[in-house]
Design a protein around this motif. Structure first.
Motif, PDB file in Angstrom:
ATOM      1  N   ARG A 117       0.825  -1.202   0.000  1.00  0.00           N
ATOM      2  CA  ARG A 117       0.000   0.000   0.000  1.00  0.00           C
ATOM      3  C   ARG A 117       0.867   1.263   0.000  1.00  0.00           C
ATOM      4  N   ASP A 118       0.847   2.032   1.075  1.00  0.00           N
ATOM      5  CA  ASP A 118       1.550   3.320   1.078  1.00  0.00           C
ATOM      6  C   ASP A 118       2.893   3.263   1.787  1.00  0.00           C
ATOM      7  N   ARG A 119       3.417   2.058   2.017  1.00  0.00           N
ATOM      8  CA  ARG A 119       4.679   1.934   2.745  1.00  0.00           C
ATOM      9  C   ARG A 119       5.665   1.038   2.005  1.00  0.00           C
ATOM     10  N   VAL A 120       6.947   1.337   2.210  1.00  0.00           N
ATOM     11  CA  VAL A 120       8.035   0.465   1.781  1.00  0.00           C
ATOM     12  C   VAL A 120       8.876   0.162   3.020  1.00  0.00           C
ATOM     13  N   VAL A 121       9.131  -1.126   3.265  1.00  0.00           N
ATOM     14  CA  VAL A 121       9.935  -1.543   4.407  1.00  0.00           C
ATOM     15  C   VAL A 121      11.278  -2.052   3.887  1.00  0.00           C
ATOM     16  N   ALA A 122      12.362  -1.403   4.314  1.00  0.00           N
ATOM     17  CA  ALA A 122      13.707  -1.764   3.867  1.00  0.00           C
ATOM     18  C   ALA A 122      14.527  -2.263   5.048  1.00  0.00           C
ATOM     19  N   LEU A 123      15.147  -3.431   4.875  1.00  0.00           N
ATOM     20  CA  LEU A 123      16.063  -3.973   5.876  1.00  0.00           C
ATOM     21  C   LEU A 123      17.487  -3.694   5.421  1.00  0.00           C
ATOM     22  N   VAL A 141      11.182   2.344   7.456  1.00  0.00           N
ATOM     23  CA  VAL A 141       9.865   2.324   6.824  1.00  0.00           C
ATOM     24  C   VAL A 141       9.659   3.679   6.146  1.00  0.00           C
ATOM     25  N   PHE A 142       9.361   3.638   4.838  1.00  0.00           N
ATOM     26  CA  PHE A 142       9.221   4.853   4.042  1.00  0.00           C
ATOM     27  C   PHE A 142       7.760   5.091   3.645  1.00  0.00           C
ATOM     28  N   ASP A 143       7.395   6.355   3.551  1.00  0.00           N
ATOM     29  CA  ASP A 143       6.133   6.757   2.942  1.00  0.00           C
ATOM     30  C   ASP A 143       6.362   6.833   1.435  1.00  0.00           C
ATOM     31  N   VAL A 144       5.576   6.092   0.643  1.00  0.00           N
ATOM     32  CA  VAL A 144       5.845   6.033  -0.795  1.00  0.00           C
ATOM     33  C   VAL A 144       5.503   7.334  -1.512  1.00  0.00           C
ATOM     34  N   ASP A 145       4.707   8.208  -0.899  1.00  0.00           N
ATOM     35  CA  ASP A 145       4.358   9.472  -1.543  1.00  0.00           C
ATOM     36  C   ASP A 145       5.427  10.536  -1.326  1.00  0.00           C
ATOM     37  N   THR A 146       6.098  10.500  -0.181  1.00  0.00           N
ATOM     38  CA  THR A 146       7.065  11.547   0.153  1.00  0.00           C
ATOM     39  C   THR A 146       8.509  11.073   0.173  1.00  0.00           C
ATOM     40  N   ALA A 147       8.718   9.737   0.163  1.00  0.00           N
ATOM     41  CA  ALA A 147      10.054   9.132   0.293  1.00  0.00           C
ATOM     42  C   ALA A 147      10.689   9.439   1.644  1.00  0.00           C
ATOM     43  N   GLU A 148       9.894   9.893   2.608  1.00  0.00           N
ATOM     44  CA  GLU A 148      10.396  10.186   3.942  1.00  0.00           C
ATOM     45  C   GLU A 148      10.399   8.923   4.807  1.00  0.00           C
ATOM     46  N   VAL A 149      11.379   8.829   5.725  1.00  0.00           N
ATOM     47  CA  VAL A 149      11.403   7.747   6.706  1.00  0.00           C
ATOM     48  C   VAL A 149      10.364   8.059   7.782  1.00  0.00           C
ATOM     49  N   VAL A 150       9.385   7.154   7.952  1.00  0.00           N
ATOM     50  CA  VAL A 150       8.350   7.353   8.955  1.00  0.00           C
ATOM     51  C   VAL A 150       8.551   6.453  10.168  1.00  0.00           C
ATOM     52  N   GLN A 151       9.471   5.508  10.060  1.00  0.00           N
ATOM     53  CA  GLN A 151       9.767   4.629  11.186  1.00  0.00           C
ATOM     54  C   GLN A 151      11.190   4.108  11.053  1.00  0.00           C
ATOM     55  N   ASP A 152      11.939   4.132  12.142  1.00  0.00           N
ATOM     56  CA  ASP A 152      13.320   3.672  12.179  1.00  0.00           C
ATOM     57  C   ASP A 152      13.425   2.660  13.318  1.00  0.00           C
ATOM     58  N   ILE A 153      13.552   1.371  12.959  1.00  0.00           N
ATOM     59  CA  ILE A 153      13.540   0.295  13.948  1.00  0.00           C
ATOM     60  C   ILE A 153      14.955  -0.230  14.139  1.00  0.00           C
TER      61      ILE A 153
END
Length: 283
Positions: A117-123, A141-153
């Motif tokens: 959906r609206d997220r990309v999860v990169a390891l 975790v990126f927002d696909v509309d803004t390319a911003e990192v919305v979560q850093d695990i």
């Protein structure tokens, strides 16, 4: 070589080619959009990653070192650690790009990248700062509309993530070197796990409609987990471990094994329905 979009009658297991994309002899397909609106292709000579819009035939070069996902609606998302940038765009739209501040100047490798959906999860994986240190990992975790990192695990000390997939309700499904599977929420809090399913391998898939996930172990067995109901269904598999697994709608699963076999499974019945086809063994 070619990429074929297929209309599949699941009851008859027949397919009809409805679109074809020609490629070079050494081209490798890296990702296909869920709606087949786009394809990411890697060409080794010269080293180039390209997004192809299947509706318009347009092609966008994403760079020689980018790892990219093909998104629904003729869009793409690319992560380039050499340039330190994340970029999202489409063949007919403006690109949006952001700097990856989370990298902190350290050297990392993109281990996997999955979209939903609206997220990309990169390891991302990297060596420790000291000589001989164990691997490090982080999940962005990126927002696909803004390319911003919305979560850093970041994992706790002594733990390295080996798999990361988008889960329901903005959660993330994680695995580590001890083959423990954990679901975290959007704030990084643990909502399920850690669970150990069989032995070995970080192969998994998520059922975003049903809120379940499936893992495969080295014995070829599959394990379907419903965290909300605390239910685990174990499916005894063939003596060949699964390389890929996927939910096929409803309570059906498909698994592809190293011996070349592809199987269809009935989850509630806890059994294999049949073998769909067999290709040459891997390796």
């Amino acid at each position: 070589n070619g990429v074929y979009q297929m209309d599949v009658d699941r009851s008859l297991l027949l397919g009809t080619v409805v679109e074809e994309l020609s490629m070079g002899e050494e081209s490798v397909v890296e990702d296909v959009a869920p709606d087949a609106s786009g394809v990411v292709v890697f060409d080794p000579v010269p080293s180039t990653v390209t997004f192809h819009d299947t509706a318009t035939g347009a092609a966008v070069e994403l760079g020689p070192s980018a790892l990219a996902n093909a998104l629904p609606g003729g869009r793409w998302f690319a992560l380039d650690l050499d340039t330190g940038r994340a970029t999202t765009g489409g063949a007919n739209g403006a690109d949006v790009s952001t700097d990856l501040q989370a990298l902190g100047g350290d050297e990392w490798t993109v281990w996997s990248m999955t979209h939903s959906r609206d997220r990309v999860v990169a390891l991302l994986r990297g060596a420790g700062p000291e000589e001989g240190a164990v691997d490090r990992s982080m999940v962005l975790v990126f927002d696909v509309d803004t390319a911003e990192v919305v979560q850093d695990i970041r994992p706790p000390d002594g733990v390295t993530h080996t798999a990361a997939l988008p889960f329901v309700d903005d959660g993330v499904l994680l695995a580590d070197y001890q083959y423990r599977w954990t679901v975290v929420d959007a704030a990084g809090g643990v909502v399920d796990g850690p669970r150990v399913h069989g032995t070995g391998q970080e192969v998994a898939a998520v059922d975003h409609e049903g809120g379940r996930y499936v893992t495969a172990d080295w014995n070829g067995d599959l394990h379907v987990v419903d965290p909300a109901r605390d239910v685990v269904v174990d499916l005894p598999g063939p003596a060949s471990f699964a390389m890929d697994v996927a939910f096929a709608g409803g309570d059906r699963l498909v698994s592809r094994h190293v011996d070349g076999s592809t199987y269809l499974w009935d989850v509630p019945a806890g059994r294999q329905v049949g073998r769909l086809w067999r290709s040459p063994p891997v390796g």
